[in-house]
Design an enzyme around this catalytic site. Sequence first.
Site, PDB file in Angstrom:
ATOM      1  N   GLU A 121       0.854  -1.182   0.000  1.00 36.26           N
ATOM      2  CA  GLU A 121       0.000   0.000   0.000  1.00 36.26           C
ATOM      3  C   GLU A 121       0.889   1.230   0.000  1.00 36.26           C
ATOM      4  OE1 GLU A 121      -3.209   0.704  -0.514  1.00 36.26           O
ATOM      5  OE2 GLU A 121      -3.276  -1.405  -1.082  1.00 36.26           O
ATOM      6  N   CYS A 140       3.793  -1.594  -9.005  1.00 39.09           N
ATOM      7  CA  CYS A 140       2.452  -1.308  -8.467  1.00 39.09           C
ATOM      8  C   CYS A 140       2.473  -0.159  -7.448  1.00 39.09           C
ATOM      9  CB  CYS A 140       1.818  -2.574  -7.898  1.00 39.09           C
ATOM     10  SG  CYS A 140       0.039  -2.404  -7.673  1.00 39.09           S
ATOM     11  N   HIS A 142       2.873  -7.120 -11.418  1.00 31.43           N
ATOM     12  CA  HIS A 142       3.715  -7.751 -10.397  1.00 31.43           C
ATOM     13  C   HIS A 142       4.582  -8.898 -10.920  1.00 31.43           C
ATOM     14  CE1 HIS A 142       1.911  -5.672  -6.977  1.00 31.43           C
ATOM     15  NE2 HIS A 142       0.740  -5.816  -7.593  1.00 31.43           N
ATOM     16  N   GLU A 183       7.068 -10.081  -9.571  1.00 36.20           N
ATOM     17  CA  GLU A 183       7.520 -10.869  -8.413  1.00 36.20           C
ATOM     18  C   GLU A 183       6.501 -11.929  -8.009  1.00 36.20           C
ATOM     19  OE1 GLU A 183       6.195  -7.959  -8.316  1.00 36.20           O
ATOM     20  OE2 GLU A 183       5.092  -7.632  -6.454  1.00 36.20           O
TER      21      GLU A 183
END
Lengths: 314, 241
Positions: free
Chosen positions: B63, B93, B218, B220
């Site tokens: 976040e 992100c 993402h 990852e």
Amino acid sequence: MTTPIATPNGSPLPPPVAHGVGNSIGTPVVAPVKSGLAQMLKGGVIMDVVNAEQARIAEEAGACAVMALERVPADIRAQGGSDPHMIKEIVNAVTIPVMAKVRIGHFVEAQILQAIGIDYIDESEVLTPADEEHHINKHAYKVPFVCGARNLGEALRRISEGAAFIRTKGEAGTGNVVEAVRHQRSVMSEIRKASVMNEEELYAYAKDIQAPFHLLKETARLKRLPVVNFAAGGIATPADAALMMQLGCDGVFVGSGIFHSGDPAKRAKAVVQAVTHYNNPKILAEISEDIGEAMVGLSIDDKLKGGRLANRGW
Amino acid sequence: MAMQQGPALDKDVVIAPVALQGAFAEHQVMLKKLSLKRKICVVLVRSEEDLAKCDALILPGGESTTIALLARLAGLLEPLREFTKIKPVWGTCAGAILLAQEIQNPKKGGQELLGGISITVERNGWGSQVESFEAALEVEGLRDADRAFHGVFIRAPVVCSLNAKPSEPPIHVIARISAGLLPKTQTVVPHDEDDTDPTDARTIVALRQGRHLLTTFHPELTADHRIHEYFVSECVLSTCA
């Protein structure tokens, strides 16, 4: 402080998408977009809020998500039952993900929350169960689910039903961390046990703990749950949060502990920092100073108002 | 924008995911699996002291509001901004939001950014989690370029506009999604339904500016190391970036 080696909660989850040469990862246990959001919440604190104002306080204090509900568990204990309806207001007040609870087995409440556009659903023992035998078939939803568990078998049963995220049940609304510790220790100790078993032993163990074999085998291989695992139920202080992190949790839920304390904004911020710096006692000491009164802890015995919520769920 | 520097040639290159909140462990694992000619050392950053050892950073997903607050409380916000001015940084992100110069739809009262890439992004551009999606991407410059990269988009930000000034390094778009995947709730810019639209900034999902890399998805969360490899070899180690 640099952490050179992966700690239990730093340990990686399996990549959910199997690509690339020589990859031995099997089929993901849940869809990547579902488990992925939980991975983004790691190292964070999810706070229970009952209105838009509290949601804003939580967001300002660094919550990585909020759990929208009509009353925090401590009040549900006192007043009985809950049925969230401030959710939309909360969704509009914050930019972080918003979660909401449904009763165990109440798949229509889940359909409604999905229609509202909630980010995560908690199929929660904190509310009175709607079904005493069945949990929701969570594979059937686009929105991901988090579920509580007291031990490895329960966690794997929930994952098998489609939960993309597990939390300890703890004992919500008590401000007493003892049950969350018990549940996390059970899960970790059972994982350690399973991780040294051979296949025949795993078959027998799966039967023993009533867990699907393939999930148990994957857990044993990873030496951790195959989805993100948070602490929940009774976390009231920054030290509680750090304790749960050191016991191998990936993050924490704080329910009544924030808004039933003397200074919610300060305490919330301290818990958020405690989860990041859980391995650094010096920082923990600094952030635990001067944060107002903690929520009063209840002892968990047969006289507990509202009874033991953790016994709900099957 | 100050001159961006590559790492010294005589020591191991230290690359670090910022470990305040989010999916930093996943990046750490990906980096450790890379096999490159230069030895890289992977650490996690939680303090200014950790940061001082680093040659390059990854701002992970998580976040953005939480990461920014934790950075401020740890006294890391200004040091991170200084680092970003001179050294390679990759944001995924939430990290992409932090790396942007400007954002739309911030939390009420605004939120802190690091800056570093001259773009405007919109937070939660697609809406809530039910709008999260996966898409096969063509990413320019990757090894095995023919093989699509699996993009996982989770409450992803949307690139709104590219704002590089002539004095700054140019922005180089390396991946777009097809316009059909764009959020339906937004004002519709005329576009070709069938293909990736080269005029609509919102179709951009990966880009570079100087030694900075930005992905709104993402890498990852996959088992595909190629974008990590790209970041290390093209943005960190390359002498001609």
